[in-house]
Design a protein around this motif. Sequence first.
Motif, short mmCIF file in Angstrom:
data_model
loop_
_atom_site.label_atom_id
_atom_site.label_comp_id
_atom_site.label_asym_id
_atom_site.label_seq_id
_atom_site.Cartn_x
_atom_site.Cartn_y
_atom_site.Cartn_z
N ARG A 93 0.83 -1.21 0.00
CA ARG A 93 0.00 0.00 0.00
C ARG A 93 0.86 1.27 0.00
N GLY A 94 2.00 1.20 -0.70
CA GLY A 94 2.87 2.36 -0.84
C GLY A 94 3.70 2.68 0.38
N ARG A 95 3.81 1.72 1.31
CA ARG A 95 4.59 1.94 2.54
C ARG A 95 5.60 0.82 2.72
N LYS A 96 6.70 1.17 3.37
CA LYS A 96 7.69 0.16 3.74
C LYS A 96 7.17 -0.57 4.97
N THR A 97 7.37 -1.87 5.00
CA THR A 97 6.91 -2.67 6.13
C THR A 97 7.89 -3.82 6.34
N THR A 98 7.62 -4.64 7.32
CA THR A 98 8.50 -5.78 7.62
C THR A 98 7.75 -7.08 7.38
N LEU A 99 8.48 -8.17 7.36
CA LEU A 99 7.87 -9.49 7.17
C LEU A 99 6.80 -9.76 8.22
N GLY A 100 7.04 -9.35 9.44
CA GLY A 100 6.08 -9.60 10.52
C GLY A 100 4.88 -8.68 10.53
N ASP A 101 4.96 -7.55 9.80
CA ASP A 101 3.90 -6.56 9.89
C ASP A 101 2.99 -6.43 8.66
N PHE A 102 3.38 -6.99 7.51
CA PHE A 102 2.52 -6.77 6.35
C PHE A 102 1.29 -7.67 6.39
N ASN A 103 0.25 -7.24 5.70
CA ASN A 103 -1.02 -7.95 5.67
C ASN A 103 -0.97 -9.00 4.56
N ARG A 104 -0.98 -10.26 4.91
CA ARG A 104 -0.87 -11.34 3.92
C ARG A 104 -2.13 -11.50 3.08
N TYR A 105 -3.18 -10.80 3.41
CA TYR A 105 -4.43 -10.89 2.67
C TYR A 105 -4.59 -9.75 1.67
N ARG A 106 -3.50 -9.02 1.42
CA ARG A 106 -3.45 -7.95 0.40
C ARG A 106 -2.18 -8.15 -0.42
N ALA A 107 -2.20 -7.63 -1.63
CA ALA A 107 -1.01 -7.72 -2.49
C ALA A 107 0.17 -7.01 -1.80
N ASN A 108 1.35 -7.56 -1.98
CA ASN A 108 2.57 -6.98 -1.40
C ASN A 108 3.76 -7.34 -2.29
N CYS A 109 4.83 -6.58 -2.14
CA CYS A 109 6.07 -6.84 -2.88
C CYS A 109 7.24 -6.74 -1.92
#
Length: 178
Positions: free
Chosen positions: A55-71
């Motif tokens: 969602r246009g933000r930097k995040t970590t493996l433990g914090d991103f939402n696995r139910y939304r697209a991510n890179c």
Amino acid sequence: MRWIILLLLLSACSQSYMVSDNLAYPYNLPPVGSKLVLMQAVAIEPGTTRTFLQRGRKTTLGDFNRYRANCNFEVENLSDRAQRIEPDTFIIKKVQRLMTEVVRQYNHRSGFINVEYGDPGSPMVTHGYHLWLSSEKQPDVMRMTCRGAFDDLSRSEPPSINEIREALGNIAELVLAA
């Protein structure tokens, strides 16, 4: 007659790999030769080789939402110090499909009625793409991996180009080759 049946079977198998001009279609692969323009530096924490975007933000493996697209960006070398990927233009030299399966744990409580939602035999998976990157200035930057939403095998899809662009936000831009 045999040839007609063979042709129909082969065309049915190829339907999931159709190319469409619709950037919301989840099976459109970014073409080889496309560019990934990193507009903001991204940091990679010590002891890791990846940094995640969602969602246009930097995040970590433990914090991103696995139910939304991510890179995530990935570098080749592990370091005990923080690493940075600097703004640059990366050429996509190879595109590879991926599927990650997560093992389910079932609750085997004994009881009179056992209700389970969904298909108990269907694994939870995420589909996506490895975009292998090339840059003369930053050869340690290996690839960007983009995943779709985590879901049951029958419902899981890779991210569309629009979803990849949403995950990257203003941090990076995906420029498709013609």
